[in-house]
Write a protein that holds these residues in place. Sequence first.
Motif, short mmCIF file in Angstrom:
data_model
loop_
_atom_site.label_atom_id
_atom_site.label_comp_id
_atom_site.label_asym_id
_atom_site.label_seq_id
_atom_site.Cartn_x
_atom_site.Cartn_y
_atom_site.Cartn_z
N ASN A 285 29.02 29.83 72.79
CA ASN A 285 28.82 30.08 71.36
C ASN A 285 28.32 31.50 71.14
OD1 ASN A 285 29.54 27.54 70.37
ND2 ASN A 285 27.47 26.72 70.61
N GLY A 288 24.96 32.12 72.43
CA GLY A 288 24.67 31.05 73.39
C GLY A 288 24.48 31.51 74.82
N LEU A 336 23.07 24.40 72.71
CA LEU A 336 22.83 25.80 72.37
C LEU A 336 23.93 26.72 72.91
CD1 LEU A 336 18.97 25.98 73.01
CD2 LEU A 336 20.14 25.94 70.80
N SER A 337 24.35 26.48 74.13
CA SER A 337 25.34 27.37 74.76
C SER A 337 26.76 27.08 74.33
CB SER A 337 25.25 27.26 76.28
OG SER A 337 25.68 25.98 76.72
N HIS A 629 15.78 30.25 73.67
CA HIS A 629 16.77 30.48 72.62
C HIS A 629 16.25 29.97 71.28
CE1 HIS A 629 20.44 30.00 70.25
NE2 HIS A 629 21.07 30.76 71.12
N GLU A 631 17.55 28.79 67.98
CA GLU A 631 18.83 28.37 67.43
C GLU A 631 18.99 28.80 65.98
OE1 GLU A 631 21.63 24.37 67.02
OE2 GLU A 631 19.52 24.18 67.53
#
Length: 742
Positions: A285, A288, A336-337, A629, A631
């Motif tokens: 992403n 990501g 997330l990734s 991370h 988001e």
Amino acid sequence: MLPKPKKHWTPLHWASWKPFGIGEQYPNNYWEVFRAIWLSRHKLPYAWNILNKGVCDGCALGTTGMKDWTVDGIHVCNVRLRLLQMNTMPAFDPSILADISGLQTKTSAELRELGRLPYPMIRQSGEKGFRRVNWDEALEAIANRIRATTPDRLSFYITSRGTVNETYYATQKAVRAMGTNNIDNAARICHSPSTAGLKGAIGAAATTCSYKDWIGTDLLVFIGSNVANNQPVTVKYLHYAKKAGTRIVVINTYREPGMERYWVPSIPESALFGTKFAEDFFLVNVGGDMAFLNGTIKHMIANGWVDESFINRYTAGFDELKTFLETQSWEELEQLSGTKRDEMYAFAKMVGEANKAVFVWSMGITQHECGEDNVRAIINLALTKGFVGREGCGLMPIRGHSGVQGGAEMGCYATVFPGGKPIIPENAVHLSKLWGFDVPVTKGLIAPEMIHAASEGKLDVLFSVGGNFLEVLPEPDYVEDALKQVPMRVHMDIVLSSQMLVEPADTVVLLPATTRYEIPGGVTETSTERRVIFSPEIPGSRIGEARPEWEVFMELARRVRVETFHATSLHFADTTAIRQEIAQVVPQYAGIQHLKEAGDQFQYGGVHLCFGWNFPTPDGKAHFAVVSHQERELPEGCFLVATRRGKQFNSMVQERKDAITGAVREAVLMNEVDAKHFGLKEGDVVILTNELGSFRGRVYTSPIKPGNLQVHWPEGNVLLDKNRRSREGVPDYNAVVRLEKV
């Protein structure tokens, strides 16, 4: 010793069995050569000398003439050939600026094609256009305005457009002589998160290896970087890396066609059949990358693929990182990734099995609100195996423009002095003694802060060398309104740009600049691999009254400080004298004073920084960092959009259609699955909107991660939030948008 490339042809690596890739989408490099010849036909000998003797003013590979220090052969790319026109074009007739109403509707590309800016010109509020003035009148007008205000209401910005070390150094010295640290350059917007991340983790703030380390290393990883488009000469390195057995991997949101295969024109085998580069793509992403890398390290720890001996002897902070990763679930990392646990495992296995690896990244990593942590995540991964400070290993924030690396190192920065030294009283006192005037001790304004100050009426003078704030910063309407409020704007450049034509609050001054090849005495450039290279003056005809930027800034500072001026403090006889002083003030550049002829160069810090795992940190160790991370909320029916695409150099759009991807400027790159879900087909008109603006484009189905879009830059800047910046002040060039079919 790294393995050498195989000399025999390797059909396994061919991109296509069709001769010359007939029917495939890729740049016609031979046509670019003929195009450059045609556009420079009136100055062919001069153009040839620029290519054959000058250091490239394109990306930061730093070829001297058409040779480099990595592989043999001729090196010349489309980017450099496109820039050649600006170096050889004639001046425009200054009368075209008498009434600019007809020019304000032109694009920056159309303005460039009018020709070179030949003379100083001034426009006052209420006037239809500019009138020609002499240098004395122009500089005195600027100096009077500066003297009439306070240093905190001054700002200076320099782009990386072919700008050289001597210009950066002299300019920052002149600006500080005028009492302010409000000076910034394009290096911040590109790689200041890399500088911060590297400095904190390993004590070295630049690329740790050389390009030669690409060829024969076990694993070459590109993260958020598209060198085929932005540093085209490197495709030659990738070809030889493949022939030496190197595995090439790309982590990106989009499966970049140029990173998958390319036809390298100067290598017969590749020119005929092309070369397949990346064997593996991991599509993540937008934003990501950090989660993907954390998942990779989590797998490496679980499978015992880390180098515990190196970690225990040469690093600190690993246990804290390990503990944190245990708290991150696979479900979280996958969400997330945008990748699966198995994909992270596959990449972790590649890293774990490699004895040597080089990690290369660019603005797909740095130009996020979390850019510094993105960089730290890459460093974390490299440190798990000691992939730094030895042959075939390294951390490389690759530079896209020839002037960027030296910009911050020369101190042309609002937040550091020359040599990267922090702006603190003791460093200011040291420079004051060297320079003979008081050096300001407060940190200056970075580029976005300059525009914010202008919008609030807190800026009296904005001096911009090159660049175009309208096309590099978020929210262009806001930027234009801010520029309209500055009493005096000064634009020094080679050609016209749209920001020059923004209506004046009071006065706008245009100053004509020389190219690097026209500067008497020659100049130097610093490449991505820290190579400081001498570029000689190329004899030939000159444009009107164009002057070197460094010379103009020195004279301006003398005019401003007329009562306290010390001749030795604000005067350089020539560029040789500037290099002499750089060697004294910037320790890592000791040796620059000896560069005098074409081909002269040295690589500061040697082939590898931190060689032998000697880290110049306070405790002598490399440091892992815990990175998490943040988001970006993605409401139902919305997309993440990245805007840094384009066939351009700096903000200068070079082509309507990208020869590698086939996408035109209004293209909205979209996954085919997403297109079907929204009932869209190729070429359909769509509008991307958010609370900041809207972008009208056409669907271009591409191998991109579902839920993500890409649009060209700077067209997509209308979607960006000026308030979203990294800790180093880099704008976040990504956004959340809704898509509507027209």
